[in-house]
Motif scaffolding. Sequence first.
Motif, PDB file in Angstrom:
ATOM      1  N   ARG A 129       0.942  -1.381   0.068  1.00 28.20           N
ATOM      2  CA  ARG A 129      -0.054  -0.033   0.001  1.00 28.20           C
ATOM      3  C   ARG A 129       0.942   1.044  -0.128  1.00 28.20           C
ATOM      4  O   ARG A 129       0.622   2.078  -0.852  1.00 28.20           O
ATOM      5  N   SER A 130       1.730   1.297   1.072  1.00 25.57           N
ATOM      6  CA  SER A 130       2.582   2.767   0.992  1.00 25.57           C
ATOM      7  C   SER A 130       3.381   2.790  -0.155  1.00 25.57           C
ATOM      8  O   SER A 130       3.648   3.848  -0.790  1.00 25.57           O
ATOM      9  N   ILE A 131       3.915   1.903  -0.861  1.00 27.16           N
ATOM     10  CA  ILE A 131       4.696   1.981  -1.943  1.00 27.16           C
ATOM     11  C   ILE A 131       3.693   2.265  -3.344  1.00 27.16           C
ATOM     12  O   ILE A 131       4.050   3.208  -4.075  1.00 27.16           O
ATOM     13  N   ILE A 137      20.449  -2.120  -4.338  1.00 27.15           N
ATOM     14  CA  ILE A 137      20.402  -1.383  -3.273  1.00 27.15           C
ATOM     15  C   ILE A 137      21.274  -1.746  -2.128  1.00 27.15           C
ATOM     16  O   ILE A 137      20.925  -2.817  -1.273  1.00 27.15           O
ATOM     17  N   ASP A 138      21.897  -0.970  -1.728  1.00 21.07           N
ATOM     18  CA  ASP A 138      22.731  -1.228  -0.593  1.00 21.07           C
ATOM     19  C   ASP A 138      22.101  -1.198   0.587  1.00 21.07           C
ATOM     20  O   ASP A 138      21.217  -0.385   0.918  1.00 21.07           O
ATOM     21  N   VAL A 149      13.542  -5.594  -0.122  1.00 26.83           N
ATOM     22  CA  VAL A 149      14.241  -4.426  -0.461  1.00 26.83           C
ATOM     23  C   VAL A 149      13.155  -3.215  -0.339  1.00 26.83           C
ATOM     24  O   VAL A 149      13.553  -2.245   0.090  1.00 26.83           O
ATOM     25  N   HIS A 150      11.982  -3.548  -0.887  1.00 25.57           N
ATOM     26  CA  HIS A 150      11.103  -2.422  -1.101  1.00 25.57           C
ATOM     27  C   HIS A 150      10.845  -2.071   0.249  1.00 25.57           C
ATOM     28  O   HIS A 150      10.148  -0.694   0.605  1.00 25.57           O
ATOM     29  N   ALA A 151      10.645  -2.889   1.392  1.00 26.18           N
ATOM     30  CA  ALA A 151      10.025  -2.523   2.744  1.00 26.18           C
ATOM     31  C   ALA A 151      11.286  -2.142   3.560  1.00 26.18           C
ATOM     32  O   ALA A 151      10.920  -1.367   4.399  1.00 26.18           O
ATOM     33  N   GLU A 152      12.601  -2.538   3.201  1.00 23.54           N
ATOM     34  CA  GLU A 152      13.790  -2.174   4.044  1.00 23.54           C
ATOM     35  C   GLU A 152      14.310  -0.681   3.479  1.00 23.54           C
ATOM     36  O   GLU A 152      14.839   0.046   4.319  1.00 23.54           O
ATOM     37  N   ASP A 205      12.239   4.395   0.179  1.00 24.59           N
ATOM     38  CA  ASP A 205      12.885   5.548  -0.437  1.00 24.59           C
ATOM     39  C   ASP A 205      13.456   5.518  -1.865  1.00 24.59           C
ATOM     40  O   ASP A 205      13.200   5.994  -2.880  1.00 24.59           O
ATOM     41  N   ILE A 206      14.701   4.778  -1.681  1.00 29.43           N
ATOM     42  CA  ILE A 206      15.349   4.496  -2.664  1.00 29.43           C
ATOM     43  C   ILE A 206      14.846   3.648  -3.412  1.00 29.43           C
ATOM     44  O   ILE A 206      15.107   3.767  -4.867  1.00 29.43           O
ATOM     45  N   PHE A 207      13.960   2.576  -3.080  1.00 30.39           N
ATOM     46  CA  PHE A 207      13.274   1.721  -4.095  1.00 30.39           C
ATOM     47  C   PHE A 207      12.329   2.606  -4.953  1.00 30.39           C
ATOM     48  O   PHE A 207      12.377   2.251  -6.265  1.00 30.39           O
ATOM     49  N   ILE A 208      11.556   3.447  -4.263  1.00 24.25           N
ATOM     50  CA  ILE A 208      10.701   4.105  -5.147  1.00 24.25           C
ATOM     51  C   ILE A 208      11.467   5.025  -6.097  1.00 24.25           C
ATOM     52  O   ILE A 208      10.867   5.282  -7.143  1.00 24.25           O
ATOM     53  N   GLN A 209      12.422   5.768  -5.595  1.00 29.13           N
ATOM     54  CA  GLN A 209      13.205   6.385  -6.558  1.00 29.13           C
ATOM     55  C   GLN A 209      13.807   5.774  -7.868  1.00 29.13           C
ATOM     56  O   GLN A 209      13.705   6.307  -8.939  1.00 29.13           O
ATOM     57  N   GLN A 210      14.325   4.598  -7.729  1.00 31.62           N
ATOM     58  CA  GLN A 210      14.468   3.471  -8.924  1.00 31.62           C
ATOM     59  C   GLN A 210      13.530   3.457  -9.624  1.00 31.62           C
ATOM     60  O   GLN A 210      13.669   3.506 -10.839  1.00 31.62           O
TER      61      GLN A 210
END
Length: 254
Positions: A28-30, A228-229, A235-238, A241-246
Amino acid sequence: MKLHYQSIGQGEPLVILHGLFGSSDNWRSIASALSEKRQVISVDLRNHGRSFHHPQQTFELMAEDLLNLQDELELSTIDLMGHSLGGKTAMQFAQTFADRLGRLIVVDIAPRQYPDEHSIIFKALLALDLSKFSSRTEASEALVDTLPDPMVRQFLLLNMQKADQGFSWRINLQALFCSYPGLLQSVEPDGPVETPTLFISGEKSDYVTDKDWQHIKTLYPQAEHVMIDGAGHWVHAEKPDIFIQQVNRYLADD
């Protein structure tokens, strides 16, 4: 037999497929963040979430389920993103229905066969008599010895729903367990998949190795890989912000 889904936003459609034991609720948040620029449709795979139950669960059937939903929503083409089990399903869709797909995003999974890492979870969940519990906390405590990670237990027990007495499983646990050996199998294509594809993996995850990526490049010649480091399999939960950006960067790249 229709899939349950949640839709938010307007614009080019992006469909999201969750992983094993998951549901559209987990995204949901993503989905909300990505919906600022497009329509985001988060799907419950068969035997998960609020979708229909069925004794069979294969990648071919799940790809057909998605095609039926796409037809139901009158979407000629979609962009598609899947995590883990959903990522394998998305790769199967790309092979079978390439003409209905724009771009593909595969999150922390490769097309290869994987070892059995979930039978212990299935057996622990199947052994629970949910009718005896009055809360998820009680069920979680009963799983401590078998599944010591509290975050794993919390995720799994989101699949409990209130029943007339105690709780019951929302997921079709028995059917998933019976189908599980097939879900470990490879979804490697017979020939190159020309769909533009982004593979996102977590640095701390072993689901996509350097060897996997070298093989993926031969199967998906237009593929890009982003690691993603500091992230593991989720990865999307951890690293949201970086995931959404990518994801936004890739989908905006014409």
